[in-house]
Design an enzyme around this catalytic site. Structure first.
Site, PDB file in Angstrom:
ATOM      1  N   ASP A  52     -16.709  -0.980   5.181  1.00 59.39           N
ATOM      2  CA  ASP A  52     -18.142  -0.690   5.178  1.00 59.39           C
ATOM      3  C   ASP A  52     -18.301   0.702   4.589  1.00 59.39           C
ATOM      4  OD1 ASP A  52     -20.801  -0.011   5.704  1.00 59.39           O
ATOM      5  OD2 ASP A  52     -20.822  -0.981   7.670  1.00 59.39           O
ATOM      6  N   TYR A 144     -34.563   3.302  -5.169  1.00 61.26           N
ATOM      7  CA  TYR A 144     -33.384   2.714  -5.807  1.00 61.26           C
ATOM      8  C   TYR A 144     -32.996   3.534  -7.037  1.00 61.26           C
ATOM      9  CZ  TYR A 144     -30.280  -0.705  -7.961  1.00 61.26           C
ATOM     10  OH  TYR A 144     -29.184  -1.329  -8.533  1.00 61.26           O
TER      11      TYR A 144
END
Length: 269
Positions: A52, A144
Site C-alpha cells: 500500500d 488530480y
C-alpha cells in the site's frame, strides 16, 4: 547481465498490468504490487506482492522481499494512483489529502525506499507514471492535475540529484486510456444548490467519456520498454492520442489566455 528486475506499483490491473505482462514477454523478471493480493486469486501474469503506497512499512517490506530474493532491483515503475474530480471549492479536504497521499507521497516513499539499493548496485531506473493532465490545471480535475504536476517536478529535481550515482529517473505522462480508473475515482457529489452544479455535471460526462474511449494501455507498456532500453531517457515522455500530446506543444507556444480559452471551449465552460 541477468534478467532485469522490475517492480511495478499498482500492477493488478489497467496500465500497471499491461506494463508487467508486456515486460514479462520481453524476458524481464516482474513483481507487481496491490493492496490486497487475495482479491486476485487467479492472477498469473507475474508475481503480485502486498503493498500500500500510503503505508511506508508496507513499502519497505515489499522492496526488501524483492531485494532479498533477487539481490538487486533494476527498475521501479511508480504506477499506482487514484483519480479525483470535483470543484476545487467543494471537494472534501479528506479526499484531497487521500489523492496526494496516493499520487504524490506514495511514489516519493517508493523512490526513497529503492534509492539506497540502486546506489549500492551502481545504477537503476525509476519511471514515474504522471499524466498529460499534470502539465495543465484542468477544470474539475484540479487536484488530480496538481498531484501529477507535483510528481513531474519531483522527477526533474531527483533526476539531477541522483545523476552522479548512475540512477536514471524519468516520467511517462499518459493521456486517456481505457482502464478501470473511472470506477475507482472519487467524484465529488454534484450538490443541489451548488454554483457549479450544471457545469460540473456536464464536465463529468466529458471526463468519463474520454476515459471510456481512450487508447489501449499497451501503448504505455511499449513506451516503458523503449525507455528501459535507452541509455539516456528524456525527462518527459507523453504517451497518448495526437491531439492530447499536441496540447502540450500548444501550451508552450500559445499565450496563457488563448490556451485557457481552448480549454474552456473543450469543457464548454
Amino acid at each position: 547481465m541477468d534478467k532485469k528486475i522490475v517492480l511495478i506499483t499498482g500492477g493488478s490491473s489497467g496500465i500497471g498490468k499491461s506494463i508487467g505482462t508486456y515486460l514479462t514477454t520481453k524476458g524481464f523478471t516482474v513483481y507487481g504490487t496491490t493492496r490486497n493480493p487475495k482479491n486476485y486469486p487467479d492472477f498469473d501474469a507475474f508475481e503480485l506482492l502486498q503493498l500500500d503506497v500510503k503505508q511506508p512499512d508496507s513499502i519497505q517490506k515489499a522492496v526488501s522481499q524483492v531485494v532479498s530474493k533477487e539481490k538487486r532491483l533494476d527498475v521501479l515503475i511508480n504506477n499506482a494512483g487514484v483519480g479525483i474530480t470535483g470543484p476545487v471549492e467543494e471537494t472534501p479536504h479528506e479526499e484531497i489529502l487521500n489523492v496526494f497521499e496516493t499520487n504524490f507521497h506514495g511514489p516519493v516513499h517508493m523512490m526513497k525506499a529503492v534509492l539506497p539499493q540502486m546506489r549500492k548496485q551502481g545504477g537503476g531506473l525509476i519511471i514515474n507514471i504522471t499524466s498529460i493532465a499534470g502539465y495543465m490545471g484542468l477544470p474539475f480535475r484540479g487536484y488530480y492535475s496538481a498531484t501529477k504536476g507535483a510528481l513531474g517536478l519531483i522527477t526533474e529535481a531527483l533526476r539531477m540529484e541522483t545523476k552522479e550515482f548512475g540512477i536514471k529517473i524519468t516520467n511517462i505522462a499518459p493521456g486517456d486510456f481505457a482502464t478501470n480508473i473511472a470506477s475507482g475515482r472519487y467524484h465529488s457529489p454534484v450538490l443541489e444548490g451548488s454554483a457549479y452544479k450544471e457545469k460540473y455535471a456536464q464536465a463529468l460526462q466529458s471526463i468519463n467519456g474520454d476515459v471510456d474511449s481512450g487508447g489501449d494501455p499497451i501503448q504505455v507498456a511499449h513506451a516503458v520498454y523503449k525507455i528501459i532500453n535507452k541509455s539516456k531517457p528524456r525527462v518527459h515522455n507523453p504517451v497518448g492520442a495526437f491531439l492530447q500530446k499536441f496540447s502540450l506543444s500548444l501550451k508552450r507556444i500559445l499565450p496563457d489566455r488563448v490556451y485557457e480559452k481552448l480549454l474552456l471551449n473543450h469543457y464548454k465552460l
